[in-house]
Enzyme design. Structure first.
Site, PDB file in Angstrom:
ATOM      1  N   ARG A 226      27.585  99.796  32.847  1.00  0.00           N
ATOM      2  CA  ARG A 226      27.257 100.587  31.645  1.00  0.00           C
ATOM      3  C   ARG A 226      25.722 100.046  31.049  1.00  0.00           C
ATOM      4  NH1 ARG A 226      31.565 102.404  27.219  1.00  0.00           N
ATOM      5  NH2 ARG A 226      30.048 101.513  25.753  1.00  0.00           N
TER       6      ARG A 226
ATOM      7  N   LYS B  36      40.583  99.870  24.854  1.00  0.00           N
ATOM      8  CA  LYS B  36      40.847 101.246  23.912  1.00  0.00           C
ATOM      9  C   LYS B  36      40.680 102.486  24.844  1.00  0.00           C
ATOM     10  CE  LYS B  36      37.437 101.101  20.842  1.00  0.00           C
ATOM     11  NZ  LYS B  36      36.687  99.979  21.078  1.00  0.00           N
TER      12      LYS B  36
ATOM     13  N   ARG C 196      32.642  94.449  33.928  1.00  0.00           N
ATOM     14  CA  ARG C 196      33.219  95.738  34.230  1.00  0.00           C
ATOM     15  C   ARG C 196      32.305  96.775  34.721  1.00  0.00           C
ATOM     16  NH1 ARG C 196      34.668  99.227  28.735  1.00  0.00           N
ATOM     17  NH2 ARG C 196      32.278  99.344  28.050  1.00  0.00           N
TER      18      ARG C 196
ATOM     19  N   ARG D 140      34.566 104.360  12.865  1.00  0.00           N
ATOM     20  CA  ARG D 140      34.061 103.144  13.085  1.00  0.00           C
ATOM     21  C   ARG D 140      33.257 102.522  11.864  1.00  0.00           C
ATOM     22  NH1 ARG D 140      32.785 103.687  18.787  1.00  0.00           N
ATOM     23  NH2 ARG D 140      32.291 101.804  19.910  1.00  0.00           N
TER      24      ARG D 140
ATOM     25  N   ARG E   4      27.016  94.502  19.916  1.00  0.00           N
ATOM     26  CA  ARG E   4      27.945  95.615  19.657  1.00  0.00           C
ATOM     27  C   ARG E   4      28.963  94.769  18.943  1.00  0.00           C
ATOM     28  NH1 ARG E   4      28.901  97.786  25.287  1.00  0.00           N
ATOM     29  NH2 ARG E   4      30.769  98.750  24.384  1.00  0.00           N
TER      30      ARG E   4
HETATM   31  P1  AMP Z   1      32.041 103.086  22.957  1.00  0.00           P
HETATM   32  O1  AMP Z   1      32.099 103.958  24.223  1.00  0.00           O
HETATM   33  O2  AMP Z   1      33.155 103.885  21.840  1.00  0.00           O
HETATM   34  O3  AMP Z   1      32.052 101.878  23.061  1.00  0.00           O
HETATM   35  O4  AMP Z   1      30.739 103.673  22.309  1.00  0.00           O
HETATM   36  C1  AMP Z   1      29.297 103.568  22.748  1.00  0.00           C
HETATM   37  C2  AMP Z   1      28.438 103.562  21.652  1.00  0.00           C
HETATM   38  O5  AMP Z   1      28.487 105.118  21.044  1.00  0.00           O
HETATM   39  C3  AMP Z   1      28.455 102.929  20.307  1.00  0.00           C
HETATM   40  O6  AMP Z   1      28.026 101.518  20.569  1.00  0.00           O
HETATM   41  C4  AMP Z   1      27.763 103.664  19.468  1.00  0.00           C
HETATM   42  O7  AMP Z   1      26.211 103.405  19.463  1.00  0.00           O
HETATM   43  C5  AMP Z   1      28.385 105.176  19.636  1.00  0.00           C
HETATM   44  N1  AMP Z   1      29.397 105.570  19.021  1.00  0.00           N
HETATM   45  C6  AMP Z   1      30.510 105.973  19.612  1.00  0.00           C
HETATM   46  N2  AMP Z   1      31.285 106.155  18.592  1.00  0.00           N
HETATM   47  C7  AMP Z   1      30.496 106.175  17.309  1.00  0.00           C
HETATM   48  C8  AMP Z   1      30.897 106.338  15.897  1.00  0.00           C
HETATM   49  N3  AMP Z   1      32.289 106.781  15.726  1.00  0.00           N
HETATM   50  N4  AMP Z   1      30.355 106.106  14.988  1.00  0.00           N
HETATM   51  C9  AMP Z   1      28.820 105.787  15.305  1.00  0.00           C
HETATM   52  N5  AMP Z   1      28.440 105.593  16.752  1.00  0.00           N
HETATM   53  C10 AMP Z   1      29.258 105.725  17.739  1.00  0.00           C
END
Ligand code: AMP
Length: 223
Positions: free
Chosen positions: A155, A15, A126, A90, A166
């Site tokens: 990360r 994404k 990654r 989400r 996740r």
């Molecule tokens: P991402 O970089 O999109 O994978 O987001 C990393 C982490 O941030 C996720 O595993 C969640 O803990 C938190 N996070 C990001 N976006 C959201 C969202 N829209 N709602 C809730 N938690 C989020």
């Protein structure tokens, strides 16, 4: 006409990478809620303190907080020509809030699909630039980021047990969005199993007509 896009997909579907390219091509900001949260953690803000443990555990941050963050971000002037949201919504609650925020403005939803085992492999392999978030393969860990000269690292939430959590959280809380958006004429499933260029080609096929204002006339699954 503005191009308002949501890019959905499990962690590791690509994404972020695809959203960067869409943002560049269409001249719209990429809004990554994960990046916003990680920046707050890095900067040590009160938001950062509040969410640090949640991210480390691979869980989701509270809906109310996320909706507030996105509401403020979408109110900024740079979203006038549109935006691409990466990582939001989400949950169905977040998706309903986004509909309310957009009111009558159109929304194109792109869902990138990749099988689970490929996702675990991609994520645990990654490396991510600690400064700008650019993704890179494992051998990049000793190199300098070509975009911002930052350094690459794993990360923290890409550790295998967190990745699996996740993915479980995605299935439980985010996958229902495919049904929430599924019947809309501006919802598109994209096969995310190809190379980044192939996946991007599929995204452009969908978004090209949106740019010229024919978004609702082009419903088709892109494979
Ligand atoms: P991402 O970089 O999109 O994978 O987001 C990393 C982490 O941030 C996720 O595993 C969640 O803990 C938190 N996070 C990001 N976006 C959201 C969202 N829209 N709602 C809730 N938690 C989020």
């Amino acid at each position: 006409m503005s191009i308002n896009v949501v890019i959905l997909g499990p962690p590791g579907a690509g994404k972020g990478t695809q959203a960067d390219r869409v943002a560049g091509t269409f001249g719209i900001p990429k809004i990554s809620t994960g990046d916003i949260l990680r920046e707050s953690i890095k900067a040590g803000t009160s938001l950062g303190h509040q969410v640090q443990a949640v991210l480390a555990a691979g869980q989701l941050v509270d809906d109310g907080l996320m909706i507030e963050i996105v509401k403020e971000r979408l109110a900024r002037a740079d979203t006038q020509p549109g935006f691409i949201l990466d990582g939001f919504p989400r949950t169905v609650t977040q998706a309903r809030a986004l509909d309310r925020l957009l009111a009558t403005k159109g929304l194109t939803v792109l869902a990138i699909e990749v099988p689970n085992e490929a996702l675990v492999r991609r994520l645990t392999n990654r490396r991510v630039c600690q400064s700008c978030g650019l993704n890179a393969p494992p051998q990049a860990s000793d190199t300098i980021c070509p975009r911002c000269k930052g350094t690459f690292a794993v990360r923290p939430d890409d550790e295998e047990s967190v990745v699996r959590e996740r993915l479980r959280v995605y299935e439980r809380q985010t996958q229902p969005l495919l049904e929430f958006y599924g019947a809309r004429p501006t919802f598109f499933r994209i096969d995310g199993n190809g190379t980044p260029d192939e996946v991007y080609g599929a995204l452009e096929t969908v978004l090209g007509p949106v740019r010229v204002g024919r978004s609702s006339a082009t419903k088709a699954d892109v494979r």
